[in-house]
Write an enzyme that holds these catalytic residues in place. Structure first.
Site, PDB file in Angstrom:
ATOM      1  N   SER A  51       0.836  -1.195   0.000  1.00 19.73           N
ATOM      2  CA  SER A  51       0.000   0.000   0.000  1.00 19.73           C
ATOM      3  C   SER A  51       0.880   1.258   0.000  1.00 19.73           C
ATOM      4  O   SER A  51       1.626   1.489  -0.947  1.00 19.73           O
ATOM      5  CB  SER A  51      -0.968  -0.058   1.194  1.00 19.73           C
ATOM      6  OG  SER A  51      -2.023   0.847   1.042  1.00 19.73           O
ATOM      7  N   ASP A  78      -9.215  -5.262  -4.430  1.00 19.89           N
ATOM      8  CA  ASP A  78      -8.826  -3.861  -4.349  1.00 19.89           C
ATOM      9  C   ASP A  78      -9.846  -3.053  -5.141  1.00 19.89           C
ATOM     10  O   ASP A  78     -10.530  -3.592  -6.026  1.00 19.89           O
ATOM     11  CB  ASP A  78      -7.415  -3.653  -4.948  1.00 19.89           C
ATOM     12  CG  ASP A  78      -6.316  -3.674  -3.902  1.00 19.89           C
ATOM     13  OD1 ASP A  78      -6.526  -3.095  -2.821  1.00 19.89           O
ATOM     14  OD2 ASP A  78      -5.250  -4.266  -4.159  1.00 19.89           O
ATOM     15  N   HIS A 108      -7.447  -5.919  -0.053  1.00 19.68           N
ATOM     16  CA  HIS A 108      -6.312  -5.032   0.186  1.00 19.68           C
ATOM     17  C   HIS A 108      -5.515  -5.421   1.432  1.00 19.68           C
ATOM     18  O   HIS A 108      -4.347  -5.048   1.568  1.00 19.68           O
ATOM     19  CB  HIS A 108      -6.833  -3.595   0.337  1.00 19.68           C
ATOM     20  CG  HIS A 108      -5.761  -2.556   0.408  1.00 19.68           C
ATOM     21  ND1 HIS A 108      -5.135  -2.055  -0.719  1.00 19.68           N
ATOM     22  CD2 HIS A 108      -5.187  -1.915   1.466  1.00 19.68           C
ATOM     23  CE1 HIS A 108      -4.231  -1.167  -0.354  1.00 19.68           C
ATOM     24  NE2 HIS A 108      -4.241  -1.059   0.969  1.00 19.68           N
TER      25      HIS A 108
END
Length: 289
Positions: free
Chosen positions: A151, A232, A264
């Protein structure tokens, strides 16, 4: 350019917790923090470690090092850069992937950096760069550096790839990079809640967007894996696809990995599992992983 129209739609696209089919948005974030913390606790209990090693003078400028079971000779090192939208999590939650690696002869380093609001985007990028310089200078037995970021950490790892190392007088031997569910163009998040703590201007966002700094100077043997989760958001998926295309067009050795059945959060949590596809691919990139 970000194709999302309304401010609310943009907020949704850059809120990863809204897209998981497993848990509601509050629960999934708490669960993610708990999984990372518990995994790191297990890793610290089982590995030979050097914790809170300062690589600079700032409070946040510390590393956790998980040494391979046999570290008498040279060894590769995986440098893990944590996510948390540049404003939460820390190196203290970032050792979860160490056990399967240290048993295979790979050292794992979890990098700490000053998160927002204390840390600013320019300084975070510089801190991660300086952490690598420190590792190279202090641990001459390192044989190749491999980056892994999740991320916000994938963004920071991508920024490291495009470093002018002349100011540091050291060039880390970065042989491979695994970028997981990252953000490579920061401009869209200027208009979201994410920027409340970061307080980035457009200039800062542009200066720190890897998508804008793809260069054709290809490191000799650096392989890049851009991984994205099935669950995602469309914007995160678009960013990964476009960034991998830009790298490929510039001549980089890059693979786009679209990981089925994960969101995610568990896209990175499962890195502690031997059977996980990203762990398997990592073994190809990092020798002895």
């Amino acid at each position: 350019r970000c194709p999302v129209a309304s401010p609310q739609a943009l907020e949704d696209q850059y809120s990863p917790s809204r897209w998981s089919p497993r848990l509601d948005r509050d629960t999934i974030i708490d669960a993610h923090f708990a999984v990372m913390a518990a995994g790191t606790e297990r890793a610290r209990a089982s590995a030979h470690t050097s914790l809170h090693v300062p690589y600079g003078k700032g409070d946040g400028e510390k590393l956790d090092i998980y040494f391979p079971t046999d570290h008498s000779g040279t060894f590769p090192v995986l440098v893990y850069i944590h996510g948390g939208y540049w404003q939460c999590l820390s190196k203290d939650d970032s050792g979860f992937a160490a056990p399967p690696l240290v048993s295979q002869g790979v050292a794992v380093v979890a990098v700490g950096y000053d998160i927002a609001p204390k840390g600013h985007m320019d300084s975070m990028v510089q801190q991660v760069r300086r952490s690598l310089v420190f590792l190279v200078e202090q641990y001459p037995r390192i044989r190749g550096i491999y980056l892994c970021g999740h991320s916000a950490g994938a963004h920071l790892a991508a920024m490291v790839l495009f470093t002018d190392w002349t100011e540091f007088q050291v060039v880390p031997d970065i042989k491979g990079t695994v970028l997981v569910s990252g953000v490579y163009d920061l401009e869209p998040i200027l208009h979201t809640y994410v920027n409340d703590a970061l307080n980035m201007s457009r200039e800062v966002a542009q200066r720190n967007s890897p998508m804008r700094h793809v260069t054709p100077e290809v490191p000799a043997a650096c392989e890049v894996i851009v991984a994205v989760a099935q669950h995602d958001s469309p914007e995160f998926r678009r960013q990964s696809q476009e960034y991998s295309q830009a790298l490929r067009a510039a001549g980089w050795s890059v693979s786009l990995l679209d990981l089925a059945g994960v969101d995610h959060f568990d896209v990175i949590e499962k890195l502690s599992e031997d059977s996980y596809i990203l762990t398997q691919v990592g073994r190809r990139v990092v020798p002895r992983w």
